[in-house]
Scaffold this motif. Structure first.
Motif, PDB file in Angstrom:
ATOM      1  N   SER A 137       1.531  -8.187  -5.013  1.00 21.96           N
ATOM      2  CA  SER A 137       1.231  -6.884  -5.600  1.00 21.96           C
ATOM      3  C   SER A 137       0.159  -6.929  -6.670  1.00 21.96           C
ATOM      4  CB  SER A 137       2.502  -6.285  -6.222  1.00 21.96           C
ATOM      5  OG  SER A 137       3.610  -6.463  -5.386  1.00 21.96           O
ATOM      6  N   GLY A 138       0.041  -8.069  -7.368  1.00 18.44           N
ATOM      7  CA  GLY A 138      -0.805  -8.080  -8.553  1.00 18.44           C
ATOM      8  C   GLY A 138      -0.051  -7.418  -9.690  1.00 18.44           C
ATOM      9  N   GLU A 139      -0.552  -6.306 -10.176  1.00 23.27           N
ATOM     10  CA  GLU A 139       0.175  -5.545 -11.184  1.00 23.27           C
ATOM     11  C   GLU A 139       1.345  -4.808 -10.529  1.00 23.27           C
ATOM     12  OE1 GLU A 139      -2.251  -4.112 -14.881  1.00 23.27           O
ATOM     13  OE2 GLU A 139      -3.184  -3.301 -13.087  1.00 23.27           O
ATOM     14  N   SER A 140       2.255  -4.335 -11.368  1.00 19.72           N
ATOM     15  CA  SER A 140       3.375  -3.557 -10.859  1.00 19.72           C
ATOM     16  C   SER A 140       2.860  -2.385 -10.033  1.00 19.72           C
ATOM     17  CB  SER A 140       4.228  -3.043 -12.022  1.00 19.72           C
ATOM     18  OG  SER A 140       5.293  -2.255 -11.544  1.00 19.72           O
ATOM     19  N   LEU A 141       3.515  -2.130  -8.905  1.00 18.05           N
ATOM     20  CA  LEU A 141       3.012  -1.127  -7.966  1.00 18.05           C
ATOM     21  C   LEU A 141       3.020   0.284  -8.537  1.00 18.05           C
ATOM     22  CD1 LEU A 141       4.563  -2.406  -4.618  1.00 18.05           C
ATOM     23  CD2 LEU A 141       2.197  -2.582  -5.392  1.00 18.05           C
ATOM     24  N   HIS A 142       3.800   0.528  -9.584  1.00 19.44           N
ATOM     25  CA  HIS A 142       3.768   1.884 -10.142  1.00 19.44           C
ATOM     26  C   HIS A 142       2.424   2.182 -10.803  1.00 19.44           C
ATOM     27  CE1 HIS A 142       4.542   0.119 -14.168  1.00 19.44           C
ATOM     28  NE2 HIS A 142       4.061   1.258 -14.625  1.00 19.44           N
ATOM     29  N   LEU A 192       0.808  -1.216   0.000  1.00 17.65           N
ATOM     30  CA  LEU A 192       0.000   0.000   0.000  1.00 17.65           C
ATOM     31  C   LEU A 192       0.843   1.269   0.000  1.00 17.65           C
ATOM     32  CD1 LEU A 192      -2.826   1.289   0.202  1.00 17.65           C
ATOM     33  CD2 LEU A 192      -2.635   1.077   2.692  1.00 17.65           C
ATOM     34  N   TRP A 193       1.941   1.276   0.754  1.00 21.74           N
ATOM     35  CA  TRP A 193       2.625   2.533   1.033  1.00 21.74           C
ATOM     36  C   TRP A 193       3.997   2.690   0.390  1.00 21.74           C
ATOM     37  CZ3 TRP A 193      -0.410   6.137   2.409  1.00 21.74           C
ATOM     38  CH2 TRP A 193      -1.515   5.875   3.214  1.00 21.74           C
ATOM     39  N   LEU A 194       4.657   1.626  -0.032  1.00 17.51           N
ATOM     40  CA  LEU A 194       5.974   1.801  -0.643  1.00 17.51           C
ATOM     41  C   LEU A 194       5.853   2.587  -1.942  1.00 17.51           C
ATOM     42  CD1 LEU A 194       7.717  -1.672  -0.165  1.00 17.51           C
ATOM     43  CD2 LEU A 194       8.163   0.452   1.079  1.00 17.51           C
ATOM     44  N   ARG A 195       6.714   3.564  -2.109  1.00 18.47           N
ATOM     45  CA  ARG A 195       6.659   4.406  -3.305  1.00 18.47           C
ATOM     46  C   ARG A 195       7.723   4.044  -4.329  1.00 18.47           C
ATOM     47  NH1 ARG A 195       7.160   9.940  -0.239  1.00 18.47           N
ATOM     48  NH2 ARG A 195       8.448   8.554   1.036  1.00 18.47           N
ATOM     49  N   THR A 196       8.800   3.392  -3.909  1.00 19.13           N
ATOM     50  CA  THR A 196       9.887   3.092  -4.841  1.00 19.13           C
ATOM     51  C   THR A 196       9.869   1.652  -5.340  1.00 19.13           C
ATOM     52  OG1 THR A 196      11.341   2.612  -2.958  1.00 19.13           O
ATOM     53  CG2 THR A 196      11.414   4.842  -3.870  1.00 19.13           C
ATOM     54  N   ALA A 197       9.037   0.799  -4.772  1.00 12.16           N
ATOM     55  CA  ALA A 197       9.028  -0.623  -5.137  1.00 12.16           C
ATOM     56  C   ALA A 197       8.169  -0.883  -6.370  1.00 12.16           C
ATOM     57  CB  ALA A 197       8.517  -1.461  -3.971  1.00 12.16           C
ATOM     58  N   ASN A 198       8.540  -1.930  -7.110  1.00 15.82           N
ATOM     59  CA  ASN A 198       7.714  -2.427  -8.209  1.00 15.82           C
ATOM     60  C   ASN A 198       6.759  -3.520  -7.739  1.00 15.82           C
ATOM     61  OD1 ASN A 198       8.921  -0.842 -10.225  1.00 15.82           O
ATOM     62  ND2 ASN A 198      10.548  -2.349 -10.537  1.00 15.82           N
ATOM     63  N   ARG A 199       7.280  -4.402  -6.876  1.00 14.19           N
ATOM     64  CA  ARG A 199       6.501  -5.546  -6.426  1.00 14.19           C
ATOM     65  C   ARG A 199       6.907  -5.917  -5.003  1.00 14.19           C
ATOM     66  NH1 ARG A 199       3.620  -7.787 -10.369  1.00 14.19           N
ATOM     67  NH2 ARG A 199       4.177  -7.312 -12.527  1.00 14.19           N
ATOM     68  N   VAL A 200       6.013  -6.631  -4.322  1.00 14.08           N
ATOM     69  CA  VAL A 200       6.311  -7.220  -3.020  1.00 14.08           C
ATOM     70  C   VAL A 200       6.043  -8.714  -3.136  1.00 14.08           C
ATOM     71  CG1 VAL A 200       5.747  -7.307  -0.576  1.00 14.08           C
ATOM     72  CG2 VAL A 200       5.735  -5.107  -1.772  1.00 14.08           C
ATOM     73  N   PRO A 216       5.435   8.785 -20.574  1.00 14.65           N
ATOM     74  CA  PRO A 216       5.162   8.941 -19.144  1.00 14.65           C
ATOM     75  C   PRO A 216       6.318   8.438 -18.287  1.00 14.65           C
ATOM     76  CG  PRO A 216       3.983   7.054 -20.012  1.00 14.65           C
ATOM     77  CD  PRO A 216       4.596   7.746 -21.189  1.00 14.65           C
ATOM     78  N   LEU A 217       6.480   9.072 -17.151  1.00  7.20           N
ATOM     79  CA  LEU A 217       7.481   8.668 -16.170  1.00  7.20           C
ATOM     80  C   LEU A 217       6.794   7.799 -15.132  1.00  7.20           C
ATOM     81  CD1 LEU A 217      10.421   9.136 -15.133  1.00  7.20           C
ATOM     82  CD2 LEU A 217       9.503  11.049 -13.806  1.00  7.20           C
ATOM     83  N   LYS A 218       7.341   6.609 -14.877  1.00  5.02           N
ATOM     84  CA  LYS A 218       6.724   5.722 -13.897  1.00  5.02           C
ATOM     85  C   LYS A 218       6.679   6.405 -12.531  1.00  5.02           C
ATOM     86  CE  LYS A 218       7.840   1.250 -15.968  1.00  5.02           C
ATOM     87  NZ  LYS A 218       8.540  -0.048 -15.787  1.00  5.02           N
ATOM     88  N   GLU A 219       5.576   6.190 -11.825  1.00  3.99           N
ATOM     89  CA  GLU A 219       5.381   6.875 -10.552  1.00  3.99           C
ATOM     90  C   GLU A 219       6.456   6.539  -9.528  1.00  3.99           C
ATOM     91  OE1 GLU A 219       1.320   6.994 -12.467  1.00  3.99           O
ATOM     92  OE2 GLU A 219       3.038   5.647 -12.409  1.00  3.99           O
ATOM     93  N   ASN A 220       6.921   5.283  -9.508  1.00  2.72           N
ATOM     94  CA  ASN A 220       7.943   4.951  -8.505  1.00  2.72           C
ATOM     95  C   ASN A 220       9.282   5.606  -8.841  1.00  2.72           C
ATOM     96  OD1 ASN A 220       8.243   3.163 -10.722  1.00  2.72           O
ATOM     97  ND2 ASN A 220       9.247   1.633  -9.450  1.00  2.72           N
ATOM     98  N   LEU A 221       9.580   5.782 -10.128  1.00  2.00           N
ATOM     99  CA  LEU A 221      10.799   6.490 -10.504  1.00  2.00           C
ATOM    100  C   LEU A 221      10.672   7.976 -10.178  1.00  2.00           C
ATOM    101  CD1 LEU A 221      13.570   6.635 -11.776  1.00  2.00           C
ATOM    102  CD2 LEU A 221      12.483   6.723 -14.032  1.00  2.00           C
ATOM    103  N   ALA A 222       9.488   8.540 -10.428  1.00  2.00           N
ATOM    104  CA  ALA A 222       9.266   9.943 -10.071  1.00  2.00           C
ATOM    105  C   ALA A 222       9.421  10.150  -8.566  1.00  2.00           C
ATOM    106  CB  ALA A 222       7.872  10.376 -10.527  1.00  2.00           C
ATOM    107  N   ALA A 223       8.882   9.214  -7.778  1.00  2.00           N
ATOM    108  CA  ALA A 223       9.009   9.315  -6.321  1.00  2.00           C
ATOM    109  C   ALA A 223      10.468   9.247  -5.903  1.00  2.00           C
ATOM    110  CB  ALA A 223       8.208   8.200  -5.651  1.00  2.00           C
ATOM    111  N   ALA A 224      11.247   8.360  -6.543  1.00  2.00           N
ATOM    112  CA  ALA A 224      12.664   8.236  -6.197  1.00  2.00           C
ATOM    113  C   ALA A 224      13.427   9.520  -6.509  1.00  2.00           C
ATOM    114  CB  ALA A 224      13.280   7.060  -6.952  1.00  2.00           C
TER     115      ALA A 224
END
Length: 209
Positions: A158-163, A52-60, A175-183
């Motif tokens: 995760s299901g789909e990639s977390l971004h 739910l909360w990780l911003r830089t991860a793709n999957r758990v 588009p810039l992936k959200e997790n890359l933008a967060a990083a």
């Protein structure tokens, strides 16, 4: 008492230290950086909270087993040894993602097919029915990583990639992936700047930010 698990959060290379900081801030135990991700420990709530909360991860991922898989038969046997009735209903649906590096099983689709066969054959022998395959909305998504003929089989929480969790319904041409933008924002110290009341100017106006 809640069961204690070891998880693996996947992140793009170069973002491992940011991921470690995020996991520690979430209260995860045993956080340890690894190549393209980080291990951490906790109960299932910890794993879901990470999703739910990780911003830089793709999957758990929740690893279930590690075994040698030099041949398709060894891969099949290793998967079939897992008690799948603990994770999936006989009439449920599954999907399998498999990647391979420096291994004799190098065809990912064929490897994924052997994994699927091992799971459904176990159910068919035990219950007389078998799960189906649903690539878009499965009840369980399996992740298999083969490295030097050793397989690590995990449940993808995760299901789909977390971004893809984000607000964006439509993306721009690049588009810039959200997790890359967060990083990028975290590397720039934006959380601290924002806490001091600072502002942000984005001259590139990337759709990921």
């Amino acid at each position: 008492m809640n069961a204690f698990y070891t998880f693996f959060a996947v992140a793009p290379k170069g973002m491992e230290s940011l991921l470690v900081d995020e996991l520690k801030a979430l209260g995860a135990d045993g956080v340890k950086a690894s190549r393209s991700g980080a291990f951490f420990q906790g109960d299932l709530e910890t794993g879901y909270r990470a999703c739910l909360w990780l911003r830089t991860a793709n999957r758990v991922l929740l690893p279930l087993a590690r075994f040698q898989a030099e041949t398709p038969e060894a891969l099949y046997d290793g998967v079939r040894n897992i008690p799948w009735g603990e994770h999936l209903e006989p009439d449920g649906a599954l999907a399998v993602d498999l990647s391979s590096s420096l291994s004799q099983i190098h065809h990912s689709r064929y490897g994924a097919l052997k994994v699927k066969d091992a799971v459904v054959d176990q159910f068919r022998d035990q219950f007389g029915i078998r799960p189906s395959v649903d690539l878009s909305r499965p009840d369980i998504r399996l992740n298999v990583y083969l490295l030097r003929d050793e397989a690590v089989l995990s449940i993808d929480l995760s299901g789909e990639s977390l971004h893809k969790r984000g607000y964006r319904d439509e993306g721009g041409p690049a588009p810039l992936k959200e997790n890359l933008a967060a990083a990028i924002l975290m590397r720039a110290g934006w959380p601290e700047i924002a806490a001091r009341g600072g502002g942000l100017m984005d001259p590139m106006t990337g759709s990921g930010t």
